[in-house]
Design a protein around this motif. Structure first.
Motif, PDB file in Angstrom:
ATOM      1  N   ASP C 111       0.815  -1.207   0.000  1.00 12.31           N
ATOM      2  CA  ASP C 111       0.000   0.000   0.000  1.00 12.31           C
ATOM      3  C   ASP C 111       0.852   1.263   0.000  1.00 12.31           C
ATOM      4  O   ASP C 111       2.053   1.235   0.223  1.00 12.31           O
ATOM      5  CB  ASP C 111      -0.996   0.025   1.149  1.00 12.31           C
ATOM      6  N   ILE C 113       0.630   5.708   0.819  1.00 17.58           N
ATOM      7  CA  ILE C 113      -0.135   6.776   1.460  1.00 17.58           C
ATOM      8  C   ILE C 113       0.367   8.123   0.965  1.00 17.58           C
ATOM      9  O   ILE C 113       1.547   8.292   0.667  1.00 17.58           O
ATOM     10  CB  ILE C 113      -0.057   6.693   3.002  1.00 17.58           C
ATOM     11  N   MET C 115      -0.150  12.074   2.365  1.00 16.35           N
ATOM     12  CA  MET C 115      -0.771  12.819   3.463  1.00 16.35           C
ATOM     13  C   MET C 115       0.076  14.007   3.883  1.00 16.35           C
ATOM     14  O   MET C 115       1.297  13.968   3.808  1.00 16.35           O
ATOM     15  CB  MET C 115      -0.979  11.916   4.679  1.00 16.35           C
ATOM     16  N   PRO C 315      11.590   9.526  11.091  1.00 17.82           N
ATOM     17  CA  PRO C 315      12.717  10.388  10.682  1.00 17.82           C
ATOM     18  C   PRO C 315      12.667  10.738   9.198  1.00 17.82           C
ATOM     19  O   PRO C 315      13.509  10.315   8.405  1.00 17.82           O
ATOM     20  CB  PRO C 315      13.937   9.550  11.038  1.00 17.82           C
TER      21      PRO C 315
ATOM     22  N   PHE D  69      13.787   8.348   6.156  1.00 19.07           N
ATOM     23  CA  PHE D  69      12.771   8.318   5.113  1.00 19.07           C
ATOM     24  C   PHE D  69      13.075   9.464   4.158  1.00 19.07           C
ATOM     25  O   PHE D  69      12.781  10.613   4.471  1.00 19.07           O
ATOM     26  CB  PHE D  69      11.382   8.501   5.724  1.00 19.07           C
ATOM     27  N   ASP D  70      13.698   9.155   3.037  1.00 17.07           N
ATOM     28  CA  ASP D  70      13.903  10.249   2.097  1.00 17.07           C
ATOM     29  C   ASP D  70      14.030   9.778   0.648  1.00 17.07           C
ATOM     30  O   ASP D  70      14.084   8.582   0.359  1.00 17.07           O
ATOM     31  CB  ASP D  70      15.051  11.165   2.509  1.00 17.07           C
ATOM     32  N   THR D  71      14.050  10.757  -0.214  1.00 16.26           N
ATOM     33  CA  THR D  71      14.020  10.518  -1.656  1.00 16.26           C
ATOM     34  C   THR D  71      15.224   9.725  -2.128  1.00 16.26           C
ATOM     35  O   THR D  71      15.163   9.052  -3.160  1.00 16.26           O
ATOM     36  CB  THR D  71      13.981  11.878  -2.392  1.00 16.26           C
ATOM     37  N   ARG D  81       7.092   0.239  -5.522  1.00 13.90           N
ATOM     38  CA  ARG D  81       7.718   0.684  -4.274  1.00 13.90           C
ATOM     39  C   ARG D  81       8.774   1.719  -4.618  1.00 13.90           C
ATOM     40  O   ARG D  81       9.872   1.389  -5.066  1.00 13.90           O
ATOM     41  CB  ARG D  81       8.341  -0.488  -3.533  1.00 13.90           C
ATOM     42  N   THR D  82       8.418   2.952  -4.435  1.00 15.44           N
ATOM     43  CA  THR D  82       9.313   4.067  -4.697  1.00 15.44           C
ATOM     44  C   THR D  82       9.853   4.588  -3.365  1.00 15.44           C
ATOM     45  O   THR D  82       9.422   4.162  -2.300  1.00 15.44           O
ATOM     46  CB  THR D  82       8.548   5.196  -5.392  1.00 15.44           C
ATOM     47  N   VAL D  85       8.381  10.804  -1.305  1.00 13.82           N
ATOM     48  CA  VAL D  85       8.486  12.147  -1.863  1.00 13.82           C
ATOM     49  C   VAL D  85       7.896  13.118  -0.835  1.00 13.82           C
ATOM     50  O   VAL D  85       6.711  13.057  -0.520  1.00 13.82           O
ATOM     51  CB  VAL D  85       7.750  12.257  -3.209  1.00 13.82           C
ATOM     52  N   HIS D  86       8.770  13.955  -0.313  1.00  7.63           N
ATOM     53  CA  HIS D  86       8.401  14.923   0.735  1.00  7.63           C
ATOM     54  C   HIS D  86       8.429  16.308   0.122  1.00  7.63           C
ATOM     55  O   HIS D  86       9.437  16.724  -0.423  1.00  7.63           O
ATOM     56  CB  HIS D  86       9.425  14.812   1.875  1.00  7.63           C
ATOM     57  N   ILE D 113       3.723  14.222   2.478  1.00  7.02           N
ATOM     58  CA  ILE D 113       4.542  13.095   2.038  1.00  7.02           C
ATOM     59  C   ILE D 113       3.690  12.126   1.228  1.00  7.02           C
ATOM     60  O   ILE D 113       2.497  11.968   1.476  1.00  7.02           O
ATOM     61  CB  ILE D 113       5.217  12.367   3.225  1.00  7.02           C
ATOM     62  N   ALA D 114       4.305  11.530   0.239  1.00  8.48           N
ATOM     63  CA  ALA D 114       3.695  10.425  -0.505  1.00  8.48           C
ATOM     64  C   ALA D 114       4.705   9.297  -0.473  1.00  8.48           C
ATOM     65  O   ALA D 114       5.869   9.493  -0.822  1.00  8.48           O
ATOM     66  CB  ALA D 114       3.389  10.828  -1.946  1.00  8.48           C
ATOM     67  N   MET D 115       4.253   8.134   0.000  1.00 10.58           N
ATOM     68  CA  MET D 115       5.217   7.033   0.115  1.00 10.58           C
ATOM     69  C   MET D 115       4.509   5.696   0.204  1.00 10.58           C
ATOM     70  O   MET D 115       3.419   5.587   0.746  1.00 10.58           O
ATOM     71  CB  MET D 115       6.094   7.219   1.353  1.00 10.58           C
ATOM     72  N   PRO D 116       5.163   4.670  -0.319  1.00 11.38           N
ATOM     73  CA  PRO D 116       4.706   3.314  -0.021  1.00 11.38           C
ATOM     74  C   PRO D 116       4.919   3.044   1.471  1.00 11.38           C
ATOM     75  O   PRO D 116       5.919   3.497   2.050  1.00 11.38           O
ATOM     76  CB  PRO D 116       5.637   2.428  -0.857  1.00 11.38           C
ATOM     77  N   LEU D 117       4.012   2.323   2.072  1.00 11.53           N
ATOM     78  CA  LEU D 117       4.177   2.031   3.500  1.00 11.53           C
ATOM     79  C   LEU D 117       5.333   1.071   3.734  1.00 11.53           C
ATOM     80  O   LEU D 117       5.797   0.931   4.862  1.00 11.53           O
ATOM     81  CB  LEU D 117       2.871   1.477   4.065  1.00 11.53           C
ATOM     82  N   GLN D 118       5.815   0.460   2.673  1.00 13.11           N
ATOM     83  CA  GLN D 118       6.932  -0.489   2.789  1.00 13.11           C
ATOM     84  C   GLN D 118       8.237   0.123   2.279  1.00 13.11           C
ATOM     85  O   GLN D 118       9.185  -0.585   1.973  1.00 13.11           O
ATOM     86  CB  GLN D 118       6.620  -1.781   2.000  1.00 13.11           C
ATOM     87  N   PRO D 323       5.098   2.421   8.193  1.00 13.93           N
ATOM     88  CA  PRO D 323       6.411   2.990   8.463  1.00 13.93           C
ATOM     89  C   PRO D 323       6.522   3.211   9.962  1.00 13.93           C
ATOM     90  O   PRO D 323       5.539   3.580  10.613  1.00 13.93           O
ATOM     91  CB  PRO D 323       6.380   4.319   7.711  1.00 13.93           C
TER      92      PRO D 323
END
Lengths: 330, 330, 330, 330
Positions: C111, C113, C115, C315, D69-71, D81-82, D85-86, D113-118, D323
């Motif tokens: 999944d 997200i 937000m 983080p 957690f970063d680009t 799974r990217t 993106v903050h 933020i947009a991110m895969p939870l994994q 996360p």
């Protein structure tokens, strides 16, 4: 078997299943363009029709038929349909302050968007709606659209199709000349479509893209979004399915959220029954949330309701629809 | 003051500041269309030019000039430019299994996208690039593009402009007839543009949208993306700034990531100097990452290099660019 | 210079500038932990305080202090603060149907997200608020937070800090024993905080994380979100700035959207004046939108208002805040 | 029926189906905590175990076990799974320039933020993996995780569980004392786990959260991400399934992308077979991409390998993972 009635009064308002099924079976185009078809009624657009349409360009005037894409749009989160979120990754304020790290006075601004593809002016692709688990051309819905997207009829397959003659049927203006706006809940009939076309002196032809203006969007701009996204609205009656089939139009679009009349025409739970007939069965591409107001003014001023229409979707791989900026060229 | 040289050999490769400044001052269009202007060279498109362009439609053939928008695109995250992420909020698999909660056999698929507006085929808007803290028409960059977006020249202001004559200058084919592909690092000159046009028998006119094919995208499709996003590439030399100004074209687009030749033509740190001249100073809208291959084949087959071009951006409020699906109609 | 009044009646309701400035100057901690400091009052947490806090674990009960993160949250889009959008890239429906392409009966769900980091239960980092263009510790705001994020005080710098003694001050229960809920617009005073602590038999110590329950969230859960995100709410009065400074607490959190009383305590336009004092000047980390209801029940049942608190932020590099799931361990 | 072998040499490398099935059947915990269970082995954490774990806090030192957690993270887009993106919706640069529209010198920064939870340090929830179309506790996968998310075992159901005793098994250091790093492709066995625990003088107890350090992440930080996301890696052998079951641990985490050894231990196509056994069958929550390096240093310095662990997921409704920023408190 007789053709389904085109009079809304004949609908059995307690039996959406049978009313939908009758029209699905009567108008189904499955196999009409071969078993591998991914374009449905867009196949009706012949090159010659485009050439003819291009000759309608007389003023050289371009009218955008898109609503704005922004955070203050009409969406309220139904089925996670939110408004777009547009954010900047670089700005002019940064550039002016000199924090971007570019040489020789260079500065830049970049941006990002997150949005449902159905959030604003859009085409519904053929993978957008299913009928009893079946997608366009008789495919199993689960073979077509998985979590990986539309593997068969993704919108990228029609990236090079949407140029044709556009015809505006301003039903709002025809039926309500004083205001130009149909009341919410008004179900537009096949007879209404024919009468509007006749009054406009235009004949709907195979391959046309028909734009139906109800006037609801005008009301919304005056009064605020309210329940534009899913609430009561004028729109096409389920009984227009036959008209949509026999007219052999390529696509249709309206100035409302959902194309068909809302509430839907049943006294029991029902949801967008005309979608269920026309997208998976007829193979008709449907546009929603178009802004037809400036076009309506221009057509009325010219007393000419046909024009060159260009409305290409973004070729997002596997998308079941696309945000668009359709333009009419008069 | 003499006009800046149009011969790349004359560039002072240690002084991008002065080479940029000379061209910025020589070609600056600030105020040309009034102090409130938000369209720059798009103002060159006269309605009559569109009418004439529409008469170029003879085959009724539509060619999409967009690359695909998908996760497997060329972006590698530079300045947070990622590839699009397209996800489904409803699928056909769900519909077929009957878990969606709709009545009467209705099923649906919906989707969402998150993407940089510069991730694939796009227009760079006038707020995309700044020169020493100044944006198009002489505005302070920080007055134009804040974290809220482009408050002045947002792409929504040109939603109804991008229909004009398109002209393809297939420089790749002209200079490299065997392969049709310019080598990476080749800087296209004003003389190259003129020679290509002359060979094609086409004259560039005020208001045209010029498409320059280098062939790099063809190479990429054959060999993989590699460093398409920002690496070495053929493209326009900084010295074409004068040509871009005096030709009075409305817009220009290429089949490369960055429009201009890369590496840039300096021996000291430099970054996209031609952008710095043409966007904030000339007011030229620039298209990048277009797919010109099918169009090039068609133009060569017809030996006709002009066509009706329709390339409307999505009217995303405050955006400094837009993903697009430009179409050529032949 | 006398200390600013801690009686809300003394506020000059026409002069937020001076009321804020008085408190900013009186309570400013700039330089207290060196010029390179990025933690502010979190520096008050001594290791020994954590050891002592750990001994408060007697029941082994964990209580989550987070609200849910979901699409049906309270956000309405103010300054692009939307609710989270959670979408699936793989599902169990797909896995069961066998469309995922994995071998040996393997199936998976993944999944995504999107937000705002401030959409639900969160910490406001030190880069979240500025006072007249200055950030925490006297830095220029533009040197700290650019479009690239917080380059200095990003939340990643406090990834390993947030374990301490937590103290619940259930002001709602103390002042409104019948309902446990303060009315919207009630400004909690320093005297209220002291009285609540005294009644609870707890002494606020250096390094504590203080949780202030107003009861507004309880009301919201009963009555619906309404204007929870930014509307009228109970919360801390601007006049508590002195208390927040001299108590030497490490951080504070409330069960409301915005920590301080709303509407703010001025008769002229004002916006979150207490934030402007405490974040950039005191260096206080502030939590918002916490769910303190279950904790309040548990504390009341035990008549014990202190506990081990663990509330580490994600983080996220350069973030000015973080979504969190704080837990109290009793 | 004999217990499946715990010696990797006994695996039939041509038959992942049977090797998985043997372990799935031997170790299946379906029904163990009732048919409505949504927590699996997290049920093993008794409150008393938490109280005891809290007494391990002696230094008051908190160590974050999260990667950033970063680009610039390790993801390459596999199955969308990217990397995160903050982006900023308000910045300090804007605040300093005074363009935000707030009164009295107030300025703010917000972000999205947009991110895969994994995408980075995470828990895999019980809905993350399926075995032949079945999810944890014997439910049909399609009844559990649809496009709407995990309707049954969403991560929000374990928001208040993850505080327990943590035990670090530094297998990298135990087996490779010179480097502390296992080679890629090394399959950790049950015997390795026991030997590491014995050497550390620690006994694995019911309800523990076991952290297995391979050292691969240390190598990655030195050499760059490379194929960290899915490439060759040390990790647990499929043959540890019995150990993971009988130890009655609550959860397990590693410093690798995928917890188990890669390539997987078969000569025919196979993918994460141990996941298929432990998540849907044992009901074991699995953590991945943890940063165990600082913890390993601290444990070695103290010669103490147990600590209080707090690792609450964000309660994202319906998420199949989360996360996290896990912290060890020594």
């Amino acid at each position: 078997m007789t053709a389904p009635s085109e009079n809304p009064a004949d609908l059995d308002r307690h039996n959406p299943e049978s009313e939908i099924a009758a029209r699905a079976h009567a108008h189904r185009n499955w196999g009409r363009w071969g078993e591998d078809d991914v374009r449905g009624t867009l196949n009706f657009i012949e090159p010659s029709h485009r050439v003819a349409a291009s000759r309608l360009v007389r003023l050289g005037r371009v009218i955008s038929l898109a609503q704005r894409f922004d955070t203050d749009g009409p969406q309220k989160g139904w089925r996670r349909r939110t408004n777009p979120v547009h954010t900047m990754t670089d700005t002019g304020v940064d550039a002016e302050r000199g924090t971007q790290g570019f040489p020789h006075g260079m500065g830049g601004a970049d941006d990002v968007i997150a949005m449902p593809l159905q959030c604003s002016t859009q085409w519904d692709g053929l993978g957008h709606i299913f009928d009893h688990g079946y997608a366009w051309n008789g495919r199993r819905a689960g073979d077509v659209v998985t979590s990986d997207g539309d593997l068969v009829t993704g919108i990228e397959h029609v990236a090079d199709v949407f140029v044709s003659r556009g015809v505006l049927l301003d039903v709002g203006r025809h039926l309500e000349p004083a205001t130009g706006e149909l009341p919410d809940g008004y179900g537009i009939t096949a007879a209404d479509l024919d009468a509007t076309a006749a009054a406009a002196g235009v004949e709907i032809c195979r391959g046309d893209v028909v734009l139906v203006r109800t006037g609801q969007y005008s009301r919304t701009r005056r009064e605020g979004w309210g329940d534009y996204a899913g609430g009561p609205a004028p729109g096409l009656s389920l009984t227009t399915a036959g008209w949509l089939h026999r007219s052999e139009i390529a696509a249709i679009a309206t100035d409302t959220w959902g194309f068909e009349v809302r509430p839907n025409e049943f006294d029991v739970p029902a949801f967008q029954p005309l979608h269920q007939v026309v997208i998976p069965n007829i193979g008709l591409t449907v546009g929603e949330m178009w802004n037809l107001d400036e076009l309506a003014e221009a057509c009325a001023a010219e007393n000419r309701w046909e024009f060159l229409l260009s409305a290409a979707p973004l070729p997002i791989t596997g998308a079941v629809g696309s945000p668009i900026n359709p333009v009419a060229v008069l």
